[in-house]
Design a protein around this motif. Structure first.
Motif, PDB file in Angstrom:
ATOM      1  N   ALA A   1      -1.548   1.275  -3.840  1.00 35.26           N
ATOM      2  CA  ALA A   1      -2.846   1.436  -3.136  1.00 35.26           C
ATOM      3  C   ALA A   1      -3.751   0.226  -3.889  1.00 35.26           C
ATOM      4  N   ALA A   2      -4.560  -0.081  -2.852  1.00 33.48           N
ATOM      5  CA  ALA A   2      -5.504  -1.145  -2.988  1.00 33.48           C
ATOM      6  C   ALA A   2      -6.981  -0.969  -2.632  1.00 33.48           C
ATOM      7  N   SER A   3      -7.882  -1.618  -3.611  1.00 36.62           N
ATOM      8  CA  SER A   3      -9.130  -1.347  -3.283  1.00 36.62           C
ATOM      9  C   SER A   3      -9.840  -2.961  -3.280  1.00 36.62           C
ATOM     10  N   PRO A   4      -9.884  -3.536  -1.989  1.00 33.63           N
ATOM     11  CA  PRO A   4     -10.249  -4.761  -1.749  1.00 33.63           C
ATOM     12  C   PRO A   4     -11.946  -4.784  -2.064  1.00 33.63           C
TER      13      PRO A   4
ATOM     14  N   SER B   1     -15.683  -1.300   1.139  1.00 35.47           N
ATOM     15  CA  SER B   1     -15.458  -0.358   0.535  1.00 35.47           C
ATOM     16  C   SER B   1     -14.174   0.646   1.077  1.00 35.47           C
ATOM     17  N   LEU B   2     -13.315   0.119   1.981  1.00 37.51           N
ATOM     18  CA  LEU B   2     -12.213   0.776   2.393  1.00 37.51           C
ATOM     19  C   LEU B   2     -11.335   0.714   1.309  1.00 37.51           C
ATOM     20  N   THR B   3     -10.218   1.772   1.366  1.00 37.61           N
ATOM     21  CA  THR B   3      -9.094   1.499   0.571  1.00 37.61           C
ATOM     22  C   THR B   3      -7.814   1.539   1.355  1.00 37.61           C
ATOM     23  N   TYR B   4      -6.689   1.234   0.642  1.00 38.39           N
ATOM     24  CA  TYR B   4      -5.328   1.206   1.319  1.00 38.39           C
ATOM     25  C   TYR B   4      -4.458   1.770   0.608  1.00 38.39           C
ATOM     26  N   ASN B   5      -3.380   2.738   1.197  1.00 37.95           N
ATOM     27  CA  ASN B   5      -2.658   3.505   0.416  1.00 37.95           C
ATOM     28  C   ASN B   5      -1.039   3.373   1.193  1.00 37.95           C
ATOM     29  N   ALA B   6      -0.187   3.276   0.300  1.00 37.23           N
ATOM     30  CA  ALA B   6       1.371   3.121   0.768  1.00 37.23           C
ATOM     31  C   ALA B   6       1.487   4.437   1.503  1.00 37.23           C
ATOM     32  N   GLN B   7       2.324   4.617   2.784  1.00 40.50           N
ATOM     33  CA  GLN B   7       2.550   5.686   3.476  1.00 40.50           C
ATOM     34  C   GLN B   7       3.188   6.852   2.493  1.00 40.50           C
ATOM     35  N   SER B   8       4.058   6.367   1.322  1.00 37.64           N
ATOM     36  CA  SER B   8       4.532   7.508   0.503  1.00 37.64           C
ATOM     37  C   SER B   8       3.565   8.252  -0.271  1.00 37.64           C
ATOM     38  N   VAL B   9       2.313   7.767  -0.325  1.00 38.39           N
ATOM     39  CA  VAL B   9       1.521   8.454  -1.276  1.00 38.39           C
ATOM     40  C   VAL B   9       0.232   8.806  -0.649  1.00 38.39           C
TER      41      VAL B   9
ATOM     42  N   SER C   1      -9.803   4.541  -6.865  1.00 34.89           N
ATOM     43  CA  SER C   1     -11.389   4.228  -6.908  1.00 34.89           C
ATOM     44  C   SER C   1     -11.504   3.284  -7.883  1.00 34.89           C
ATOM     45  N   ARG C   2     -12.719   2.724  -7.833  1.00 31.46           N
ATOM     46  CA  ARG C   2     -13.057   1.930  -8.812  1.00 31.46           C
ATOM     47  C   ARG C   2     -14.646   2.120  -9.557  1.00 31.46           C
TER      48      ARG C   2
ATOM     49  N   MET D   1     -10.644   0.675 -12.934  1.00 36.86           N
ATOM     50  CA  MET D   1     -10.191   1.099 -11.684  1.00 36.86           C
ATOM     51  C   MET D   1      -9.299   2.400 -12.098  1.00 36.86           C
ATOM     52  N   TYR D   2      -9.145   3.296 -10.958  1.00 35.49           N
ATOM     53  CA  TYR D   2      -8.399   4.546 -11.160  1.00 35.49           C
ATOM     54  C   TYR D   2      -7.512   4.835 -10.215  1.00 35.49           C
ATOM     55  N   LEU D   3      -6.530   5.431 -10.597  1.00 39.03           N
ATOM     56  CA  LEU D   3      -5.572   6.122  -9.412  1.00 39.03           C
ATOM     57  C   LEU D   3      -5.486   7.472  -9.647  1.00 39.03           C
ATOM     58  N   GLN D   4      -6.036   8.510  -8.909  1.00 35.23           N
ATOM     59  CA  GLN D   4      -5.739   9.912  -9.197  1.00 35.23           C
ATOM     60  C   GLN D   4      -4.637  10.354  -8.435  1.00 35.23           C
ATOM     61  N   MET D   5      -3.754  10.909  -8.958  1.00 35.49           N
ATOM     62  CA  MET D   5      -2.425  11.068  -8.350  1.00 35.49           C
ATOM     63  C   MET D   5      -2.209  12.697  -8.298  1.00 35.49           C
ATOM     64  N   ASN D   6      -2.261  13.136  -7.143  1.00 42.62           N
ATOM     65  CA  ASN D   6      -2.133  14.816  -6.650  1.00 42.62           C
ATOM     66  C   ASN D   6      -0.613  15.115  -6.394  1.00 42.62           C
ATOM     67  N   SER D   7      -0.259  16.209  -6.598  1.00 42.53           N
ATOM     68  CA  SER D   7       0.764  16.707  -5.986  1.00 42.53           C
ATOM     69  C   SER D   7       1.980  15.853  -6.100  1.00 42.53           C
ATOM     70  N   LEU D   8       2.261  15.608  -7.381  1.00 41.37           N
ATOM     71  CA  LEU D   8       3.303  14.442  -7.817  1.00 41.37           C
ATOM     72  C   LEU D   8       4.782  15.048  -7.449  1.00 41.37           C
ATOM     73  N   LYS D   9       5.363  13.902  -7.292  1.00 38.35           N
ATOM     74  CA  LYS D   9       6.907  14.217  -6.784  1.00 38.35           C
ATOM     75  C   LYS D   9       7.879  13.447  -7.682  1.00 38.35           C
ATOM     76  N   PRO D  10       8.912  14.162  -7.897  1.00 39.10           N
ATOM     77  CA  PRO D  10       9.865  13.347  -8.894  1.00 39.10           C
ATOM     78  C   PRO D  10      10.089  11.836  -8.575  1.00 39.10           C
ATOM     79  N   GLU D  11      10.066  11.391  -7.226  1.00 42.74           N
ATOM     80  CA  GLU D  11      10.327  10.205  -6.679  1.00 42.74           C
ATOM     81  C   GLU D  11       9.044   9.248  -6.895  1.00 42.74           C
ATOM     82  N   ASP D  12       7.972   9.869  -7.646  1.00 37.68           N
ATOM     83  CA  ASP D  12       6.621   8.980  -8.002  1.00 37.68           C
ATOM     84  C   ASP D  12       7.011   8.468  -9.165  1.00 37.68           C
TER      85      ASP D  12
END
Length: 123
Positions: A49-52, A56-64, A71-72, A79-90
């Motif tokens: 994910a990125a926060s340019p 104010s837009l942010t960008y996420n990989a399709q997988s997440v 957020s920042r 900067m933060y990364l809130q990760m919900n519904s975590l999967k083993p592949e994360d």
């Protein structure tokens, strides 16, 4: 020079949530594109994910998409990364990065990196 320190990683079960933090020092991050990348064993580092800074837009990989939120807080230089519904592949080492450029998907565009924080998700 920008120093980046990640925190908040750890062990989680599938479906859990974790929030990663990236504390910056040395320079203000309000003129940097900030991003999260991750690297699993024997795999290349991949964009999460990125926060340019120019939007104010942010960008996420399709997988997440729909699960992770970047957020920042420029006032806290963090900067933060809130990760919900975590999967083993994360499961991976998560890195924060800072760039003055605009190509937010390419790891080589980033000038500064943190040391990484391990996230392990069990099924």
């Amino acid at each position: 020079q920008v120093q980046l320190v990640e925190s908040g990683g750890g062990l989680a079960q599938a479906g859990d949530s974790l929030t990663l933090s990236c504390a910056a020092s040395g320079r203000a991050i309000n003129t940097y594109t900030m991003a999260w990348f991750r690297q699993a064993p024997e795999r290349e580092r991949e964009f999460v994910a990125a926060s340019p800074w120019v939007t104010s837009l942010t960008y996420n990989a399709q997988s997440v998409k729909g699960r992770f939120i970047i957020s920042r807080d420029n006032a806290k230089n963090t900067m933060y990364l809130q990760m919900n519904s975590l999967k083993p592949e994360d499961t991976a080492v998560y890195y924060c990065a800072a760039s003055r450029g605009s190509n937010y998907l390419d790891p080589s565009a980033y000038d500064y990196w943190g040391q990484g924080t391990q996230v392990t998700v069990s099924s």
